[in-house]
Structure formats: C-alpha cells, structure tokens
Design a protein around this motif. Structure first.
Motif, short mmCIF file in Angstrom:
data_model
loop_
_atom_site.label_atom_id
_atom_site.label_comp_id
_atom_site.label_asym_id
_atom_site.label_seq_id
_atom_site.Cartn_x
_atom_site.Cartn_y
_atom_site.Cartn_z
N ALA A 13 -34.18 50.84 -56.33
CA ALA A 13 -34.20 50.17 -55.03
C ALA A 13 -34.00 48.66 -55.18
O ALA A 13 -33.21 48.06 -54.44
N VAL A 14 -34.68 48.06 -56.13
CA VAL A 14 -34.58 46.62 -56.32
C VAL A 14 -33.19 46.24 -56.81
O VAL A 14 -32.56 45.31 -56.28
N SER A 15 -32.68 46.95 -57.79
CA SER A 15 -31.35 46.63 -58.31
C SER A 15 -30.27 46.89 -57.26
O SER A 15 -29.33 46.11 -57.12
N GLY A 16 -30.40 47.96 -56.50
CA GLY A 16 -29.45 48.24 -55.43
C GLY A 16 -29.48 47.17 -54.36
O GLY A 16 -28.43 46.74 -53.85
N ALA A 17 -30.67 46.70 -54.01
CA ALA A 17 -30.80 45.65 -52.99
C ALA A 17 -30.20 44.34 -53.48
O ALA A 17 -29.48 43.65 -52.73
N LEU A 18 -30.46 43.97 -54.73
CA LEU A 18 -29.90 42.72 -55.26
C LEU A 18 -28.39 42.78 -55.37
O LEU A 18 -27.69 41.81 -55.02
N LEU A 19 -27.86 43.91 -55.83
CA LEU A 19 -26.42 44.03 -55.93
C LEU A 19 -25.77 44.05 -54.54
O LEU A 19 -24.71 43.46 -54.35
N THR A 20 -26.41 44.69 -53.59
CA THR A 20 -25.88 44.71 -52.22
C THR A 20 -25.84 43.31 -51.64
O THR A 20 -24.84 42.91 -51.02
N LEU A 21 -26.88 42.54 -51.85
CA LEU A 21 -26.90 41.16 -51.38
C LEU A 21 -25.79 40.35 -52.03
O LEU A 21 -25.07 39.60 -51.36
N GLY A 22 -25.61 40.51 -53.32
CA GLY A 22 -24.54 39.81 -54.02
C GLY A 22 -23.16 40.21 -53.51
O GLY A 22 -22.29 39.35 -53.34
N HIS A 23 -22.97 41.49 -53.24
CA HIS A 23 -21.68 41.95 -52.72
C HIS A 23 -21.43 41.43 -51.31
O HIS A 23 -20.29 41.11 -50.96
N LEU A 24 -22.46 41.36 -50.50
CA LEU A 24 -22.30 40.82 -49.15
C LEU A 24 -21.90 39.34 -49.19
O LEU A 24 -21.05 38.90 -48.40
N ILE A 25 -22.50 38.59 -50.09
CA ILE A 25 -22.13 37.18 -50.25
C ILE A 25 -20.68 37.07 -50.71
O ILE A 25 -19.90 36.26 -50.17
N ALA A 70 -25.41 46.95 -66.50
CA ALA A 70 -26.78 47.04 -67.01
C ALA A 70 -27.60 48.06 -66.23
O ALA A 70 -28.36 48.84 -66.81
N CYS A 71 -27.43 48.09 -64.92
CA CYS A 71 -28.20 49.02 -64.09
C CYS A 71 -27.74 50.47 -64.30
O CYS A 71 -28.57 51.39 -64.28
N VAL A 72 -26.45 50.67 -64.49
CA VAL A 72 -25.95 52.02 -64.74
C VAL A 72 -26.41 52.51 -66.12
O VAL A 72 -26.81 53.66 -66.29
N LYS A 73 -26.36 51.62 -67.11
CA LYS A 73 -26.82 51.99 -68.45
C LYS A 73 -28.31 52.32 -68.46
O LYS A 73 -28.76 53.17 -69.23
N ALA A 74 -29.08 51.66 -67.60
CA ALA A 74 -30.51 51.94 -67.51
C ALA A 74 -30.80 53.17 -66.66
O ALA A 74 -31.95 53.56 -66.50
N ALA A 75 -29.75 53.77 -66.10
CA ALA A 75 -29.83 54.97 -65.26
C ALA A 75 -30.58 54.71 -63.96
O ALA A 75 -31.22 55.60 -63.40
N TRP A 76 -30.47 53.48 -63.46
CA TRP A 76 -31.07 53.13 -62.17
C TRP A 76 -30.07 53.36 -61.04
O TRP A 76 -30.47 53.61 -59.91
N LEU A 77 -28.80 53.20 -61.35
CA LEU A 77 -27.75 53.37 -60.36
C LEU A 77 -26.67 54.30 -60.90
O LEU A 77 -26.56 54.50 -62.10
N ARG A 78 -25.86 54.81 -59.98
CA ARG A 78 -24.77 55.70 -60.37
C ARG A 78 -23.50 54.90 -60.63
O ARG A 78 -23.38 53.74 -60.26
#
Length: 103
Positions: A13-25, A70-78
């Motif tokens: 959830a945290v990594s997805g939220a941070l990446l989403t914010l970065g993508h929106l910017i 990094a997030c995909v390698k940690a298996a947090w995101l797809r």
C-alpha cells in the motif's frame, strides 16, 4: 524467516501510494510539456520550458522505474507497474525529439 501478510500488505500500500503520487506529478509535467506551444518565432522561452518539463519527466520516470524495480523484486507490487514509467519515459523522449515544439 517469512514475512507476515499484514507487513507485506502495508508495504504494498505504501509503495503503491508513493509510486502513484510520483506518476501523477510526472503526468502533470508531461501535460505541461505537450501543451506548451510557441506563439511565434520569437517565443524561445516556451520551447525551453517544454524541454525542461520533458527532461524533468524523464529523470523522474527513471527514478520511478528504479523504485518500481525495487518494489517488484521485494514482491510488494506486480510487474504491471513497469508500464507507467515506460509510457512516461516514451512520452518524454518523444517530446524532446520527434515532437519537440518548433519556432
């Protein structure tokens, strides 16, 4: 030692939220880059602003791609999360090269 499911969900959830914010910017700046069109042959400032915004998106998207890796390698995101930075990188490169505003 295996990770607890609640910790994995929280990290996702945290990594997805941070990446989403970065993508929106990045989306906002690529929008600005594509909307900037010079008024006439004297308007080199608008071209410079478009190039700056595109370069900023390129740098930010490369950073987001590294964070996604990094997030995909940690298996947090797809792996589907790679699509967003790839599209933004392509849009920025196109605006800097083939679709650059002309004076």
């Amino acid at each position: 030692m295996s990770r607890s499911p609640s910790l994995t969900r929280a990290a996702s959830a945290v990594s997805g939220a941070l990446l989403t914010l970065g993508h929106l910017i990045a989306l906002y700046f690529i929008y600005l880059a594509y909307m900037a069109e010079p008024v006439g042959p004297w308007d080199s400032e608008t071209v410079a602003h478009s190039q700056f915004a595109s370069g900023l998106v390129l740098a930010l998207s490369l950073l987001l791609a590294a964070l996604t890796l990094a997030c995909v390698k940690a298996a947090w995101l797809r792996k589907g999360w790679y699509l967003l930075p790839a599209v933004l990188i392509l849009a920025a490169v196109l605006r800097l090269t083939l679709l650059a505003p002309e004076l």
